[in-house]
Design an enzyme around this catalytic site. Structure first.
Site, short mmCIF file in Angstrom:
data_model
loop_
_atom_site.label_atom_id
_atom_site.label_comp_id
_atom_site.label_asym_id
_atom_site.label_seq_id
_atom_site.Cartn_x
_atom_site.Cartn_y
_atom_site.Cartn_z
N HIS A 48 0.86 -1.25 0.45
CA HIS A 48 -0.10 0.01 -0.26
C HIS A 48 1.11 1.21 0.13
O HIS A 48 0.80 2.24 -0.97
CB HIS A 48 -0.96 -0.13 1.76
N GLU A 49 2.09 1.22 0.82
CA GLU A 49 2.64 2.71 1.33
C GLU A 49 3.98 2.36 -0.08
O GLU A 49 3.86 3.58 -0.84
CB GLU A 49 3.19 2.36 2.01
N HIS A 51 3.34 6.91 -6.81
CA HIS A 51 2.40 7.85 -6.78
C HIS A 51 3.66 9.48 -6.76
O HIS A 51 3.90 10.44 -7.71
CB HIS A 51 1.30 8.54 -5.86
N HIS A 96 1.88 4.22 -3.31
CA HIS A 96 1.76 6.02 -2.43
C HIS A 96 3.10 6.09 -2.91
O HIS A 96 2.95 7.36 -3.38
CB HIS A 96 1.68 6.52 -0.86
#
Ligand code: ZN
Length: 690
Positions: A478-479, A485, A482
């Site tokens: 998940h991180e 991104h 990010h």
């Protein structure tokens, strides 16, 4: 940039290896002088822009603002990462002092009438400016952010709004520091083998390491870090200890005295309602949502309520099964919140022949990090090179260089994986430096991002591999989503770089990335046994997949109740929000929702940091579910292509989702990727609640 007097050049010019700050030569005491120089320097630049005798142009106003404040950006970039990941008393004292100062600083800019009249003049005439799409978007975002910050209010309302913002900044900082103090002080130290009944060896090792870190010569520490408390509540056979630990966990922020977060919440809710009213909105939720994909509280409630009914019904079925297991075990008590994880684990074992502890030997932190890198390599053609011996802010931090397919440096990635008392709980991505392509005095090629992932995994004793849970592995993916991104961002202007997107869109790149953890290609290669090197057996995976459907009622009740309470607090008008008793209000909302008594909110109000440690996710905790609708639907694009790593789909994903930052409206970006907007069906299906 000219050296400012008294400012440590290591803060203003990053001269360490790989363009990092030279952390070795930065003292905690240096930040105060750096901010003291940076704030007036930035304001001087802003004044020069506002008072420019020439007519406003995009270049002399918007671009000039994008360039301004470099010392502040650099100082902040280092400072806020440290207060989250490696805080101490000096940094925290400055953090408290800075919170209102920075708020005043922002108000001085957004309420600068001369400046806003230039932005407004450009915005009203934007058709005549011949801007490209990205510049047009930057102008629109800038104008809107000024209006939302009160640029159009009369002077007395502006003064009041500035005072509210200043106080809110203080409250958020205190809220966050109180939780950190409660978390870092607490440890339930277990000493006898009786106390360890039911616990797997890997958890016992982690608890031993945690005890050592907290200077306990003997024993095993149950800390409030999710990596320890959740498995403890799952495995411990000792109901009395589970109750003690659970109650400490959910009481964070609620201790009477100087660290009590309850009065801070009451004041925050009241001030946010007043702020929204000043800006012409019915409630703070209306204000916040006006600038999101969801747009209105009604749209948010519609999604949350669709989920709530289904989740609660499913949780009731799950509770009935847990009650049966409690009776079978020869006990005569209801399912309490400190029982749920324990008996859910047993139910999984009984019904699906699956025990979380069976998976753990296959989940080595090192391999899962590799898997996250490998996924990015396969999807986007980028690669990662480790740099050893580079000094950062803590010896545990690892440094990697991300290279694009052509071998050029794309980003620097820092991985800070282990829990320590100086670190906030939870997991997050943040940036030291964001990507953009503007020239700044000493640097005429724009800049590559410096991104960090911070996690709170428990260390293993020396010489043993760090084993993590499936949830931990999901958090890591998940991180890292990010982080991508930020790293893949490809825009010109800093203000729309990377994760500077709508809050309910920002969880799309992260939640979507979790899907690649559990595809067969990833698990077969990276989920290998730490002793034998064997890949995780297919039968175990099949049992895990089947078992994952169990407890979705619990997970969605935990989440959705928190999101609904967040919405309730922020849907109050100023009169309703005055003199609120946060705990009574929370209890009233939960009663109205018919919250199951055996399940606690994922984040109870006194430690609901997403919502009360700052503006971030206030009236915005729903964002995870909103993005959940997007990510469930987005991954289907790969399934429909028949390949989890389909190159055509991945190229579109990179272009419109991971690289475009805030340069596109989120709806347009999603449609460009997928051809249409999603419906909640894909999420309900993924959660087994369709
Ligand atoms: Zn996230």
């Amino acid at each position: 940039m000219a050296a400012k007097s008294g400012v440590n050049p290591a803060i203003s010019l990053w001269t360490g290896p790989l363009g990092l700050p030279d952390f070795a030569t930065i003292d905690d005491g240096d930040f105060e002088a750096a901010f003291a120089a940076a704030l007036p320097a930035h304001l001087a630049e802003i004044d020069a822009i506002a008072n420019n005798a020439e007519d406003a142009t995009f270049e002399n106003t918007i671009v000039a603002m994008e360039r301004a404040g470099e010392l502040l950006t650099r100082t902040s970039g280092i400072f806020w990462n440290l207060t989250g990941a490696n805080a101490n008393k000096t940094l925290q004292a400055l953090e408290r002092k800075l919170a209102p100062e920075l708020s005043r600083h922002r108000s001085a800019i957004t309420m600068n009438r001369a400046l806003f009249s230039r932005i407004d003049a450009l915005y009203q005439n934007k058709e005549t400016l011949d801007l490209d799409a990205e510049a047009d978007r930057v102008l629109e975002r800038k104008w809107k952010s000024f209006v939302r910050a009160g640029a159009k209010l009369n002077p007395s309302d502006q003064t009041r709004l500035a005072a509210i913002n200043e106080r809110l900044a203080e409250l958020g900082t205190a809220f966050s520091q109180n939780i950190l103090a409660d978390e870092s002080e607490y440890a339930l130290v277990l000493e006898t083998s009786d106390d360890l009944a039911g616990m797997p060896d890997s958890l016992i090792s982690s608890m031993r390491a945690a005890a050592v870190e907290r200077s306990h010569k003997d024993g095993y520490a149950v800390t409030l870090s999710r990596s320890i408390i959740e498995p403890f509540l799952t495995f411990s056979e000792r109901r009395d200890l589970r109750e003690t630990a659970f109650k400490a966990w959910v009481a964070r922020g609620e201790s009477a005295g100087a660290r009590d977060n309850r009065p801070l919440v009451a004041e925050t809710v009241k001030l946010r309602a007043e702020k929204a009213a000043l800006l012409g909105y019915e409630s703070f939720a209306h204000f916040k949502l006006d600038d999101t994909m969801a747009k209105t509280p009604e749209n948010v409630r519609a999604l949350l309520e669709t989920m709530w009914g289904k989740a609660r019904d499913r949780a009731a079925e799950e509770a009935a099964e847990l009650s049966r297991l409690i009776a079978e075990a020869g006990y005569n008590h209801d399912v309490a919140p400190w029982d749920w994880r324990h008996y859910a684990g047993k139910a999984r074992a009984a019904r699906y022949d699956f025990n979380e502890a069976e998976i753990k030997p296959y989940l080595q932190l090192e391999k899962i990090i590799e898997a996250a890198f490998h996924t990015a390599e396969t999807l986007f053609g980028i690669s990662f090179r480790k740099h050893d011996g580079v000094q950062t802010y803590h010896p545990d931090v690892r440094v990697f260089e991300a290279l694009d397919a052509n071998g050029e440096r794309l980003a620097i990635f820092l991985g800070d994986y282990f829990a320590r008392p100086s670190k906030r709980s939870g997991a997050w991505m943040s940036e030291f430096q964001e990507q953009h392509k503007l020239s700044l005095g000493h640097n005429n090629v724009g800049q590559t991002p410096i991104v960090v992932n911070v996690m709170n995994f428990a260390k293993a004793p020396p010489g043993e591999p760090v084993l993590i849970t499936m949830d931990d592995a999901k958090t890591l993916f998940h991180e890292f989503g990010h982080a991508l991104h930020g790293m893949l961002s490809d825009v010109t202007y800093p203000s729309i770089s990377g994760t500077s997107v709508s809050r309910d869109f920002v969880e799309l790149p992260s939640q979507l990335y979790e899907h690649w953890l559990t595809v067969p290609e990833t698990l077969q290669r990276f989920a290998v046994h730490h002793h034998t090197g064997e890949a995780i057996p297919q039968v175990l995976l099949d049992r895990m997949r089947a078992a994952e459907k169990f407890n979705k009622g619990f997970a969605n009740v935990e989440f959705t109740s928190s999101a609904l309470v967040d919405m309730a607090f922020h849907s109050l008008d100023p009169e309703q929000a005055a003199n609120i008793d946060p705990m009574a209000f929370q209890a009233k909302i939960l009663a109205e929702l018919q919250m199951p008594s055996a399940i606690a909110m994922r984040h109870a109000t006194p430690h609901f940091a997403h919502v009360f440690s700052g503006d971030g996710y206030s009236a915005g905790y729903y964002s995870y579910m909103w993005s959940g609708v997007l990510d469930a639907d987005a991954f289907k694009a790969f399934e429909e292509a028949g390949d989890s790593f389909d190159t055509t789909t991945a190229a579109k994903l990179r272009r419109y989702i991971y690289s475009s930052g805030g340069s596109m409206d989120p709806e347009d970006a999603y449609k460009a990727f997928r051809g249409r907007l999603p419906s909640p069906d894909a999420l309900l299906e993924k959660e087994g609640l369709a």
